[in-house]
Design an enzyme around this catalytic site. Structure first.
Site, PDB file in Angstrom:
ATOM      1  N   ARG A 145       0.752  -1.008  -0.123  1.00 39.28           N
ATOM      2  CA  ARG A 145      -0.208   0.206  -0.235  1.00 39.28           C
ATOM      3  C   ARG A 145       1.170   1.307   0.016  1.00 39.28           C
ATOM      4  O   ARG A 145       0.754   2.002   0.138  1.00 39.28           O
ATOM      5  CB  ARG A 145      -0.920   0.095   1.312  1.00 39.28           C
TER       6      ARG A 145
ATOM      7  N   HIS B 132      -0.934 -15.728   6.881  1.00 40.29           N
ATOM      8  CA  HIS B 132      -1.015 -15.409   5.234  1.00 40.29           C
ATOM      9  C   HIS B 132      -0.430 -16.595   4.717  1.00 40.29           C
ATOM     10  O   HIS B 132      -0.503 -16.156   3.061  1.00 40.29           O
ATOM     11  CB  HIS B 132      -1.361 -14.278   5.042  1.00 40.29           C
TER      12      HIS B 132
ATOM     13  N   ILE C  44       4.863 -12.983   4.390  1.00 44.21           N
ATOM     14  CA  ILE C  44       4.667 -14.498   3.035  1.00 44.21           C
ATOM     15  C   ILE C  44       5.869 -14.909   2.996  1.00 44.21           C
ATOM     16  O   ILE C  44       6.619 -15.378   2.307  1.00 44.21           O
ATOM     17  CB  ILE C  44       4.289 -14.288   2.159  1.00 44.21           C
TER      18      ILE C  44
HETATM   19  P1  NAD Z   1       0.249  -2.569   3.464  1.00 47.44           P
HETATM   20  O1  NAD Z   1       1.211  -2.634   2.687  1.00 47.44           O
HETATM   21  O2  NAD Z   1      -0.750  -2.702   3.853  1.00 47.44           O
HETATM   22  O3  NAD Z   1       0.823  -1.759   4.983  1.00 47.44           O
HETATM   23  C1  NAD Z   1       2.525  -2.005   5.168  1.00 47.44           C
HETATM   24  C2  NAD Z   1       2.084  -0.844   6.059  1.00 47.44           C
HETATM   25  O4  NAD Z   1       4.103  -0.692   6.179  1.00 47.44           O
HETATM   26  C3  NAD Z   1       2.178   0.638   5.497  1.00 47.44           C
HETATM   27  O5  NAD Z   1       1.196   1.668   6.647  1.00 47.44           O
HETATM   28  C4  NAD Z   1       3.492   1.741   5.074  1.00 47.44           C
HETATM   29  O6  NAD Z   1       3.346   2.610   5.409  1.00 47.44           O
HETATM   30  C5  NAD Z   1       4.819   1.136   6.170  1.00 47.44           C
HETATM   31  N1  NAD Z   1       5.853   0.945   6.382  1.00 47.44           N
HETATM   32  C6  NAD Z   1       6.429   0.510   5.316  1.00 47.44           C
HETATM   33  N2  NAD Z   1       7.990   0.205   4.509  1.00 47.44           N
HETATM   34  C7  NAD Z   1       8.323   0.956   6.672  1.00 47.44           C
HETATM   35  C8  NAD Z   1       9.435   1.187   6.252  1.00 47.44           C
HETATM   36  N3  NAD Z   1      10.115   0.922   6.150  1.00 47.44           N
HETATM   37  N4  NAD Z   1       9.157   1.662   7.968  1.00 47.44           N
HETATM   38  C9  NAD Z   1       8.223   1.670   8.427  1.00 47.44           C
HETATM   39  N5  NAD Z   1       6.973   2.069   7.981  1.00 47.44           N
HETATM   40  C10 NAD Z   1       6.958   1.093   6.750  1.00 47.44           C
HETATM   41  O7  NAD Z   1       1.235  -5.014   4.805  1.00 47.44           O
HETATM   42  P2  NAD Z   1       0.745  -5.477   5.061  1.00 47.44           P
HETATM   43  O8  NAD Z   1      -0.583  -4.490   6.686  1.00 47.44           O
HETATM   44  O9  NAD Z   1       1.014  -5.709   5.517  1.00 47.44           O
HETATM   45  O10 NAD Z   1      -1.122  -5.923   4.640  1.00 47.44           O
HETATM   46  C11 NAD Z   1      -0.474  -6.780   3.167  1.00 47.44           C
HETATM   47  C12 NAD Z   1      -0.995  -8.071   3.053  1.00 47.44           C
HETATM   48  O11 NAD Z   1       0.603  -7.960   1.982  1.00 47.44           O
HETATM   49  C13 NAD Z   1      -0.457  -8.625   4.095  1.00 47.44           C
HETATM   50  O12 NAD Z   1      -1.493  -9.487   4.376  1.00 47.44           O
HETATM   51  C14 NAD Z   1       1.066  -9.521   3.764  1.00 47.44           C
HETATM   52  O13 NAD Z   1       0.672 -10.699   3.345  1.00 47.44           O
HETATM   53  C15 NAD Z   1       1.000  -9.745   1.758  1.00 47.44           C
HETATM   54  N6  NAD Z   1       2.354  -8.922   1.268  1.00 47.44           N
HETATM   55  C16 NAD Z   1       3.684  -9.899   2.098  1.00 47.44           C
HETATM   56  C17 NAD Z   1       4.730  -8.744   1.425  1.00 47.44           C
HETATM   57  C18 NAD Z   1       5.958  -9.868   2.062  1.00 47.44           C
HETATM   58  O14 NAD Z   1       5.785 -10.755   3.232  1.00 47.44           O
HETATM   59  N7  NAD Z   1       7.171  -8.945   2.991  1.00 47.44           N
HETATM   60  C19 NAD Z   1       4.413  -7.806   0.890  1.00 47.44           C
HETATM   61  C20 NAD Z   1       3.555  -7.334   0.476  1.00 47.44           C
HETATM   62  C21 NAD Z   1       2.759  -7.776   0.664  1.00 47.44           C
END
Ligand code: NAD
Ligand code: ZN
Length: 263
Positions: free
Chosen positions: A44, A129, A111
């Site tokens: 997001r 997830h 994930i």
């Molecule tokens: P999201 O993308 O909705 O939110 C991520 C939040 O992290 C945002 O509000 C952003 O402002 C904040 N953020 C990003 N980088 C940051 C940093 N360096 N320091 C501080 N804040 C930071 O993610 P979500 O809430 O995990 O929901 C998204 C869904 O997507 C989940 O279900 C997840 O399974 C999946 N997802 C997972 C991965 C992964 O496994 N790494 C990556 C993308 C999405």
């Protein structure tokens, strides 16, 4: 915490970290934001994956070959990013808290497998997830490697079928419209109810039902600390709040813990 410690609103990062380190039974709730410093984009933030593609529903995966092939195409791209990624400051700090005996568990929406890669034992990591580093058969549950799935698509030009039962093989993540894993949800609920501190790290807290876990902890008597770059819907009830970079918070915390080493 006897008063709200919202960094930037009359409180300092050091005050927040001191309160954090006083906790004895910490449950972390992590989202995609904890892994952005590792090179894995979140959904997001501006330019994130979410803004670029519509999610594939579980029912479409099960009924449409076209949807399966598109799902796999996306999974391979994600898997490539996961392969090279190393745990970041947040993952390493949680490992340090585990080593210090203060971490009950990590409930993660991620994930990417990075909590396990940091050296946390598997029983401490609750993946709500699923996990995108391997695949499973939707009929018999057999494990398959992502590399195998990729080779199968190349060989047959069709989506991969299970070697044991010919069922559809899917990356082991929970898709939109798919049932949440029951055992993991139960464990997350139990740990949320038992925590003295629930710390949310890098989640927009808009994906449900996962996002209800931090709220449940707060309702059950835990302190709620939120570390996120952007505001979340639960900020108003947080005892501690840090709107900033995860690395700023956890690099400092790692110094306080006397540990800045990985894994
Ligand atoms: P999201 O993308 O909705 O939110 C991520 C939040 O992290 C945002 O509000 C952003 O402002 C904040 N953020 C990003 N980088 C940051 C940093 N360096 N320091 C501080 N804040 C930071 O993610 P979500 O809430 O995990 O929901 C998204 C869904 O997507 C989940 O279900 C997840 O399974 C999946 N997802 C997972 C991965 C992964 O496994 N790494 C990556 C993308 C999405
Ligand atoms: Zn099978």
């Amino acid at each position: 915490m006897y008063r709200q410690i919202h960094v930037g609103k009359g409180s300092t990062l050091d005050e927040l970290i001191a309160e954090f380190l006083a906790a004895k039974n910490i449950v972390a709730f992590t989202g995609a934001g904890i892994s952005t410093e590792c090179g894995i984009p979140d959904y997001r933030s501006p330019g994130g994956i979410w803004s670029k593609m519509t999610p594939i529903q579980f029912s479409d995966f099960m009924t449409s070959e076209e949807a399966r092939l598109e799902d796999w195409r996306r999974r391979f791209l994600m898997y490539q990013q996961f392969g090279d990624a190393q745990p970041g400051s947040g993952h390493r700090a949680l490992r340090a808290l585990h080593d210090a005996g203060q971490l009950r568990s990590v409930v993660t929406q991620n994930i990417d497998g990075l909590h396990s890669k940091s050296g946390l034992p598997s029983e401490k990591v609750i993946e709500l997830h699923g996990n995108g580093t391997f695949a499973t058969c939707m009929s018999c549950g057999a494990h398959h490697d992502i590399e195998w799935a990729e080779a199968e698509i190349e060989r047959t030009t069709s989506s991969p079928c299970c070697r044991l039962c010919s069922g559809h093989v899917k990356a082991a993540i929970i898709s939109f419209g798919q049932m949440m894993p029951e055992e993991e949800m139960d464990r997350a609920v139990r740990d949320a109810q038992a925590a003295d501190l629930m710390v949310v790290i890098g989640s927009s807290l808009v994906v449900h039902p996962a996002a209800q876990i931090p709220e449940l902890a707060k309702d059950s008597g835990a302190q709620l600390l939120i570390i996120n770059r952007e505001p979340t819907p639960l900020d108003w009830m947080a005892d501690g709040l840090f709107h900033g970079e995860i690395s700023t918070f956890f690099e400092r915390l790692l110094v306080e813990c006397g540990s800045s080493t990985s894994g």
